[in-house]
Design an enzyme around this catalytic site. Structure first.
Site, short mmCIF file in Angstrom:
data_model
loop_
_atom_site.label_atom_id
_atom_site.label_comp_id
_atom_site.label_asym_id
_atom_site.label_seq_id
_atom_site.Cartn_x
_atom_site.Cartn_y
_atom_site.Cartn_z
N LEU A 27 0.92 -1.18 0.04
CA LEU A 27 -0.03 -0.04 0.01
C LEU A 27 0.84 1.43 0.12
CD1 LEU A 27 -2.55 -0.82 2.72
CD2 LEU A 27 -3.05 -0.96 0.06
N ASP A 28 0.39 2.33 -0.82
CA ASP A 28 1.07 3.46 -0.52
C ASP A 28 1.07 4.16 0.68
OD1 ASP A 28 0.96 3.51 -3.36
OD2 ASP A 28 -0.31 4.68 -3.74
N ARG A 29 2.24 4.95 1.22
CA ARG A 29 2.14 5.70 2.33
C ARG A 29 1.06 6.39 2.57
NH1 ARG A 29 5.98 6.49 6.29
NH2 ARG A 29 7.70 5.72 5.25
#
Length: 196
Positions: A27-29
Site C-alpha cells: 500500500l502507498d504511504r
C-alpha cells in the site's frame, strides 16, 4: 521509520524468530487498510503468482472531488514514472505499463463522491494517478490531490483498502477480510453530510 516493514520486523525480533519482510500487495504511504505479508518464501511465491493471475481480489474505498463524475466507469490509461521523479507516476501512452481501474460511486455530498474501486492491474499509485487524471483526485492526497482543498490536512489520504479475498496458499481455503475505515476518513464523511 514508521513503516509496516519495521513494525513486522520488530514483532518477530522480539520473539527471536528470523524473518524476511515479504509484502505481496503493498500500500502507498498514507493509504490505510489491508495488505498481505507472507511468512516464508514458498507462500510468498504462491501468493505472488496468485496476484499475477488476478486470483486475489481487492476493493478500495475513496473520497474524490466530484465534478460530474459518472456513476460508474473504467479508466484505461497506461502509467509510467514521471520524468525527473523517483516517486511520482503519470499517464504515459508511449512508455507506460497497462493499467485498468474500475470505479462505482456509492454516494455524493457537497462536491465530493464516495467511491468503490477495483484494480485489474496493480501499478504504483494506480488509483491515485487514474482518479487525478480524469479530474477527480482523492482528497488528502499530498502528491496528486488538490493543493488547496478544505480537507488538505486531515491526517491521511481518503483511500482505504477495505476488502481482500484470496485462497490460502497451503490449505486452499477461500478467505475474505475486511477493514473498517480509519477515524479521519469517517470524520470527513461526517463533515460532508453536515455541510448542507
Amino acid at each position: 521509520e514508521n513503516t509496516l516493514a519495521n513494525a513486522v520486523a520488530w514483532y518477530y525480533h522480539k520473539q527471536n524468530i528470523p524473518f524476511v519482510f515479504r509484502c505481496i500487495n503493498r500500500l502507498d504511504r498514507n493509504t490505510s487498510g489491508l495488505t498481505i505479508i507472507a511468512k516464508h518464501m514458498i507462500s510468498a511465491n504462491i501468493l505472488s503468482q496468485m496476484v499475477a493471475e488476478r486470483e486475489i481480489h481487492r476493493e478500495y474505498l475513496a473520497i474524490v472531488q466530484d465534478k460530474y463524475l459518472p456513476d460508474m466507469g473504467i479508466v484505461y490509461a497506461p502509467i509510467g514514472r514521471k520524468e525527473g521523479s523517483t516517486i511520482e507516476r503519470t499517464i504515459d501512452f508511449i512508455n507506460g505499463d497497462r493499467a485498468i481501474t474500475q470505479y462505482q460511486v456509492l454516494g455524493r455530498e457537497n462536491g465530493y463522491a464516495f467511491v468503490s474501486l477495483k484494480l485489474e492491474t496493480g501499478r504504483t499509485h494506480q488509483i491515485r494517478v487514474h482518479m487525478a487524471s480524469i479530474g477527480h483526485p482523492i482528497i488528502g492526497d499530498p502528491v496528486y490531490g488538490l493543493k488547496k482543498d478544505r480537507f488538505s490536512n486531515i491526517g491521511g489520504q481518503c483511500l482505504h483498502a477495505a476488502k481482500l479475498t484470496l485462497t490460502h496458499p497451503k490449505t486452499g481455503e477461500r478467505m475474505e477480510f475486511s477493514a473498517s475505515l480509519p477515524q479521519y476518513f469517517t470524520e470527513v464523511l461526517d463533515k460532508l453530510e453536515r455541510m448542507q
